[in-house]
Design a protein around this motif. Structure first.
Motif, PDB file in Angstrom:
ATOM      1  N   LEU A  43      34.906  30.553  45.671  1.00  0.00           N
ATOM      2  CA  LEU A  43      36.206  31.058  46.143  1.00  0.00           C
ATOM      3  C   LEU A  43      36.159  31.592  47.559  1.00  0.00           C
ATOM      4  O   LEU A  43      37.131  31.505  48.311  1.00  0.00           O
ATOM      5  N   ARG A  44      35.023  32.156  47.927  1.00  0.00           N
ATOM      6  CA  ARG A  44      34.931  32.731  49.276  1.00  0.00           C
ATOM      7  C   ARG A  44      34.846  31.630  50.337  1.00  0.00           C
ATOM      8  O   ARG A  44      35.422  31.759  51.416  1.00  0.00           O
ATOM      9  N   ILE A  45      34.138  30.570  50.001  1.00  0.00           N
ATOM     10  CA  ILE A  45      34.064  29.445  50.954  1.00  0.00           C
ATOM     11  C   ILE A  45      35.445  28.797  51.062  1.00  0.00           C
ATOM     12  O   ILE A  45      35.936  28.476  52.141  1.00  0.00           O
ATOM     13  N   ASP A  84      40.527  27.973  54.015  1.00  0.00           N
ATOM     14  CA  ASP A  84      41.974  28.237  54.093  1.00  0.00           C
ATOM     15  C   ASP A  84      42.342  29.028  55.336  1.00  0.00           C
ATOM     16  O   ASP A  84      43.323  28.741  56.002  1.00  0.00           O
ATOM     17  N   ARG A  85      41.536  30.045  55.599  1.00  0.00           N
ATOM     18  CA  ARG A  85      41.792  30.908  56.758  1.00  0.00           C
ATOM     19  C   ARG A  85      41.816  30.098  58.057  1.00  0.00           C
ATOM     20  O   ARG A  85      42.712  30.247  58.883  1.00  0.00           O
ATOM     21  N   ALA A 116      33.762  26.745  57.432  1.00  0.00           N
ATOM     22  CA  ALA A 116      33.604  27.591  56.249  1.00  0.00           C
ATOM     23  C   ALA A 116      32.141  27.772  55.853  1.00  0.00           C
ATOM     24  O   ALA A 116      31.867  28.231  54.752  1.00  0.00           O
ATOM     25  N   GLY A 117      31.220  27.420  56.726  1.00  0.00           N
ATOM     26  CA  GLY A 117      29.819  27.652  56.395  1.00  0.00           C
ATOM     27  C   GLY A 117      28.926  26.489  56.787  1.00  0.00           C
ATOM     28  O   GLY A 117      29.139  25.859  57.822  1.00  0.00           O
TER      29      GLY A 117
END
Ligand code: GSH
Length: 205
Positions: free
Chosen positions: A86-88, A93-94, A152-153
């Motif tokens: 969810l954090r990724i 999304d951000r 996102a990473g």
């Protein structure tokens, strides 16, 4: 089959095409928007009352707003573009939202002036302000990418798609750009992706 309405030189249409190409989703694209018209017909307005592109029809499910469309497609086809973590996912999304609310508003006047406006109709002051503002906001992305390969990473996700469509405009315009080494490294990685080359890295029109 998935139907996509929209001209292929539109940044928002390219997001959807790139997403489909990455996930090998079959689609049929119908030219619409700008010189192609279509968007003001009652039939199109019934699908998308904004009269903008893209719009999709996925077996009777009609959707518009490019970022919502690529979230839907990535979720439906549930591959690595739409991570379970969810954090990724939230981070992706951000950056999708940031592309629409910070990056694109900054660069749009420069892009529209240089690429879509006749030289005698351009406003050099507005374009220069836009160039400076874009360099400024891209500093935020450059700092973010200093410690990660993608938005996102460590892996490519849908978070890179809107950003990647917009950064191509920045890179391909004949303008002065400040050095942004992390953005450049990330762009160089995107440029190795066949789907990006095929639908985004096109001459700007
Ligand atoms: N927020 C919308 C914006 C859509 C939009 O502004 N599309 C532009 C093309 S990038 C458009 O339809 N312009 C009018 C036209 O092509 O006729 C989205 O992300 O889908």
């Amino acid at each position: 089959m998935l139907v996509i309405w929209g001209r292929n030189n539109s940044i928002n249409v390219q997001k959807v095409l790139w997403c489909c190409e990455e996930m090998a989703i079959e689609y049929k694209r119908i030219d619409a928007g700008a010189a192609f018209g279509v968007v003001n017909t009652p039939e199109y307005r019934h699908l998308n009352p904004n009269g903008l592109v893209p719009t999709i029809d996925d077996d009777g499910f009609v959707l518009w707003e490019s970022n919502a469309v690529i979230r839907y497609l990535a979720a439906k086809h549930a591959g690595s573009l739409w991570p379970d973590d969810l954090r990724i996912r939230a981070s992706a999304d951000r950056w999708m939202d940031w592309q629409q609310t910070a990056f694109w508003p900054a660069i749009r006047p420069l892009f529209m002036g240089l690429i879509r406006t006749a030289p005698d109709k351009r406003d050099p002051r507005v374009m220069e302000e836009s160039r400076l503002k874009t360099a400024d906001v891209l500093g935020i992305l450059d700092s973010h990418l200093a410690s990660r390969a993608y938005a996102a990473g460590y892996a490519f996700t849908i978070g890179d798609i809107p950003l990647g469509c917009a950064i191509w405009r920045w890179i391909a315009m004949p303008i002065e750009r400040p050095a942004l080494p992390n953005v450049q490294r990330w762009f160089d990685a995107l440029a190795l992706r066949p789907a990006y080359k095929a639908v985004v890295m096109l001459p700007l029109t």
